[in-house]
Design a protein around this motif. Structure first.
Motif, PDB file in Angstrom:
ATOM      1  N   ASP A 229     -17.077  -5.344 -83.389  1.00 38.09           N
ATOM      2  CA  ASP A 229     -16.725  -6.138 -84.123  1.00 38.09           C
ATOM      3  C   ASP A 229     -16.807  -5.477 -85.466  1.00 38.09           C
ATOM      4  OD1 ASP A 229     -17.122  -8.932 -86.188  1.00 38.09           O
ATOM      5  OD2 ASP A 229     -15.389  -8.550 -85.109  1.00 38.09           O
ATOM      6  N   HIS A 230     -16.135  -5.689 -86.506  1.00 41.29           N
ATOM      7  CA  HIS A 230     -16.176  -5.338 -87.853  1.00 41.29           C
ATOM      8  C   HIS A 230     -15.431  -5.947 -88.999  1.00 41.29           C
ATOM      9  CE1 HIS A 230     -16.591  -1.621 -90.772  1.00 41.29           C
ATOM     10  NE2 HIS A 230     -17.804  -1.976 -90.067  1.00 41.29           N
ATOM     11  N   GLU A 231     -15.625  -7.532 -89.092  1.00 41.61           N
ATOM     12  CA  GLU A 231     -15.068  -8.342 -90.047  1.00 41.61           C
ATOM     13  C   GLU A 231     -13.728  -8.275 -90.010  1.00 41.61           C
ATOM     14  OE1 GLU A 231     -16.594  -8.279 -94.822  1.00 41.61           O
ATOM     15  OE2 GLU A 231     -14.337  -7.812 -93.886  1.00 41.61           O
ATOM     16  N   GLY A 305     -13.673   7.992 -94.731  1.00 43.60           N
ATOM     17  CA  GLY A 305     -12.958   7.184 -95.819  1.00 43.60           C
ATOM     18  C   GLY A 305     -13.049   6.119 -95.132  1.00 43.60           C
ATOM     19  N   HIS A 306     -13.039   4.906 -95.631  1.00 44.71           N
ATOM     20  CA  HIS A 306     -13.168   3.520 -95.308  1.00 44.71           C
ATOM     21  C   HIS A 306     -12.736   2.650 -96.441  1.00 44.71           C
ATOM     22  CE1 HIS A 306     -14.338  -0.219 -93.176  1.00 44.71           C
ATOM     23  NE2 HIS A 306     -14.198   0.713 -92.218  1.00 44.71           N
ATOM     24  N   ARG A 307     -11.895   1.550 -96.163  1.00 49.39           N
ATOM     25  CA  ARG A 307     -11.813   0.410 -97.193  1.00 49.39           C
ATOM     26  C   ARG A 307     -12.873  -0.345 -97.726  1.00 49.39           C
ATOM     27  NH1 ARG A 307      -7.412  -2.591 -98.061  1.00 49.39           N
ATOM     28  NH2 ARG A 307      -6.253  -0.589 -98.234  1.00 49.39           N
ATOM     29  N   VAL A 308     -13.862  -0.440 -97.080  1.00 52.19           N
ATOM     30  CA  VAL A 308     -15.166  -1.052 -97.257  1.00 52.19           C
ATOM     31  C   VAL A 308     -16.369  -0.102 -97.710  1.00 52.19           C
ATOM     32  CG1 VAL A 308     -16.796  -2.974 -96.809  1.00 52.19           C
ATOM     33  CG2 VAL A 308     -14.208  -3.159 -96.154  1.00 52.19           C
ATOM     34  N   PRO A 314     -22.737   2.660 -91.240  1.00 49.77           N
ATOM     35  CA  PRO A 314     -24.073   2.774 -90.416  1.00 49.77           C
ATOM     36  C   PRO A 314     -23.891   3.062 -88.818  1.00 49.77           C
ATOM     37  CG  PRO A 314     -23.398   0.486 -91.250  1.00 49.77           C
ATOM     38  CD  PRO A 314     -22.560   1.319 -91.826  1.00 49.77           C
ATOM     39  N   ARG A 315     -22.443   2.837 -88.421  1.00 44.33           N
ATOM     40  CA  ARG A 315     -22.299   3.112 -87.018  1.00 44.33           C
ATOM     41  C   ARG A 315     -21.787   4.679 -86.749  1.00 44.33           C
ATOM     42  NH1 ARG A 315     -16.685  -0.118 -87.013  1.00 44.33           N
ATOM     43  NH2 ARG A 315     -16.433   1.069 -89.032  1.00 44.33           N
ATOM     44  N   ALA A 316     -21.493   5.350 -87.889  1.00 44.76           N
ATOM     45  CA  ALA A 316     -21.334   6.795 -87.733  1.00 44.76           C
ATOM     46  C   ALA A 316     -22.720   7.329 -87.430  1.00 44.76           C
ATOM     47  CB  ALA A 316     -20.617   7.445 -88.919  1.00 44.76           C
ATOM     48  N   GLY A 388     -13.681  -1.967 -76.486  1.00 52.82           N
ATOM     49  CA  GLY A 388     -15.086  -2.239 -76.885  1.00 52.82           C
ATOM     50  C   GLY A 388     -14.745  -3.559 -78.099  1.00 52.82           C
ATOM     51  N   ARG A 389     -13.688  -3.404 -78.768  1.00 50.26           N
ATOM     52  CA  ARG A 389     -13.191  -4.386 -79.981  1.00 50.26           C
ATOM     53  C   ARG A 389     -12.907  -5.858 -79.471  1.00 50.26           C
ATOM     54  NH1 ARG A 389     -12.685  -3.469 -85.353  1.00 50.26           N
ATOM     55  NH2 ARG A 389     -14.301  -2.452 -84.919  1.00 50.26           N
ATOM     56  N   THR A 390     -12.198  -5.875 -78.330  1.00 50.40           N
ATOM     57  CA  THR A 390     -11.993  -7.107 -77.624  1.00 50.40           C
ATOM     58  C   THR A 390     -12.771  -8.481 -77.916  1.00 50.40           C
ATOM     59  OG1 THR A 390     -10.239  -6.068 -76.076  1.00 50.40           O
ATOM     60  CG2 THR A 390     -11.185  -8.512 -75.381  1.00 50.40           C
TER      61      THR A 390
END
Ligand code: SDX
Length: 426
Positions: A229-231, A305-308, A314-316, A388-390
């Motif tokens: 999950d990621h908000e 890069g990332h929007r947030v 931290p996952r990387a 995984g994201r389901t």
């Protein structure tokens, strides 16, 4: 009584007082709900400054590189937990007791098989159909098989649908792969753990026993966990918007899969591997960095890069550690792609452009290298992400449906033609 508020004056006139709502962590929000009544909308096309909902599930601090699931740091969960325990945490809201964990694992195992007709459905795809195209179709079609869990007003049916989705995604993902390579489908083996079962269905054949290496099972479980999950990312927001119309959970998750597919989002892990293969050698890195900085060139450094996150994702960091482990277990420490990726990361992080724009590796940068080392073909990378994201998607969907909600209906800044006469008299 409004505790805190923002006062908005327009053209020096009429001050509108807007309440400020306070969260438990992170930014507070200005409730602009009443703004429309004053003839004004807010404008934020990429939603960079917009909170679309209230949620208790996941918290991200982009400046500090923090990711919490129900308050637990992702690094701790990656080290001490496993994917199914995190699924329970995300969906139910708390870590399971030992008994609840055993019961949840049994429930998920009970739902791993799919209806035989799904085998016929998937067999109708062209042999070279992209697995994401197949998965999108399969999940959307699930509502035509499971009529007994479509009443979204019934929490028990919402929970059954969630369990079916979590349990069947690996089975259907593996079926997409088997169809793509022209091999027979391998049924789930419920004596295996979640990740082990997936790898078994991916690489097993009816011809001989297939044993999964424990280190690879652990790496696969961690990849599912890091993607859980990621908000309010693009695909999760898509699931929420689809759910706000009252669509069934399977249709909503299919919408999330479609949104995830794009290379700016979940399709990035596939794009990273293709990019690394295109770069080929360390000596080519400078020319690709030059392209990434060239506004006339659509090329971007995939996996960066990332929007947030304006600090490390931290996952990387966890993913890179897993990369080291998997490659050393497989004797691939000198894997050329991994060495190239680490060199690319080192050079990019020393480059003024990337430093100034706070571009760091994201979750997709290293995941592809682990997946390739696990033997997963590149066209399956985003399918793994979706699998995984389901649980994140369905947890956000359930959180929204379990509370009062309205259909999502954004407005616009209209810049089209003003009312005009139809030019032809007859
Ligand atoms: C995921 O939202 C989530 O949480 C997503 C995710 C999740 O778990 O759900 O974390 C998963 O989608 C991770 C991101 C995977 N995508 C990629 O790796 C693709 C490459 N990254 C970029 O496309 C981009 O960084 C995004 C899409 C991730 C973020 O885009 P934003 O927030 O809209 O940022 P932007 O495009 O406005 O970039 C800001 C600046 C721009 O330069 P300027 O116009 O200000 O001069 O940074 C530049 C961009 O050109 N930039 C890049 C870059 N990413 C941003 N330049 C080169 N290479 C890049 N990768």
């Amino acid at each position: 009584m409004i505790k805190r508020s923002a006062k908005l004056s327009v053209d020096g006139k009429a001050v509108i007082e807007l309440p400020i709502l306070e969260g438990s962590l992170g930014y507070d929000v200005i409730d602009i709900g009443q703004l429309g009544g004053n003839g004004l909308f807010t404008y934020d096309p990429g939603f960079s400054s917009t909170a679309a909902c209230q949620s208790d599930i996941t918290y991200i601090d982009g400046e500090k590189g923090v990711l919490l699931h129900r308050g637990y740091p992702i690094e701790i969960l990656a080290e001490k937990s496993d994917y199914l325990e995190v699924c329970y945490l995300l969906f139910e809201g708390s870590l399971p007791t030992a008994e609840q964990k055993v019961d949840f694992e049994r429930t998920i195992r009970y739902h791993t098989m799919v209806n035989r007709s799904i085998e016929l459905f998937i067999s109708g795809f062209r042999y070279d159909a992209h697995p994401m195209a197949m998965l999108c179709g399969l999940v959307g079609a699930m509502s035509s098989f499971y009529h007994d869990s479509l009443d979204i007003t019934d929490q028990q049916q919402r929970t059954i649908s969630a369990h079916r989705l979590i349990a069947k995604m690996p089975t259907m993902a593996a079926m997409c792969h088997k169809h793509y390579i022209g091999q027979p489908f391998i049924y789930p083996d419920n004596s295996l753990s979640y990740a082990e079962n997936f790898l078994h269905m991916m690489f097993g054949t009816p011809c001989e026993e297939y044993k999964v290496h424990p280190a690879l099972t652990k790496a696969m479980d961690r990849i599912f966990l890091l993607h859980a999950d990621h908000e309010q990312n693009a695909s999760t927001s898509t699931v929420r918007l689809a759910g706000s119309s009252g669509a069934n959970p399977f249709a909503c998750i299919a919408a999330g899969i479609a949104a995830l597919w794009g290379p700016a989002h979940g399709g990035a892990n596939e794009a990273v591997l293709n990019m690394l293969n295109e770069i080929g050698d360390e000596k080519n890195i400078p020319q690709f960095l030059k392209r990434a900085k060239d506004k006339q060139d659509p090329f971007r450094l995939m996996g960066f890069g990332h929007r947030v996150y304006k600090n490390h994702d931290p996952r990387a960091t966890v993913m890179r550690e897993s990369c080291d482990e998997v490659l050393s277990v497989l004797g691939l420490e000198n894997d050329p792609l991994f060495k190239l990726a680490k060199k690319l990361e080192q050079i990019a992080l020393e480059d003024d452009y990337f430093v100034e724009k706070k571009l760091y590796p994201n979750v997709d940068f290293y995941s592809g290298i682990i997946l390739k080392a696990l033997g997963i073909p590149v066209e399956m990378f985003t399918v793994i992400f979706a699998t995984g994201r389901t649980v994140g998607w369905i947890s956000h969907w359930n959180e929204m449906i379990s509370n009062p909600y309205r259909i999502g209906r954004p407005r616009q800044l209209y810049t089209g033609a003003k009312t005009q006469k139809f030019p032809y008299s007859q």
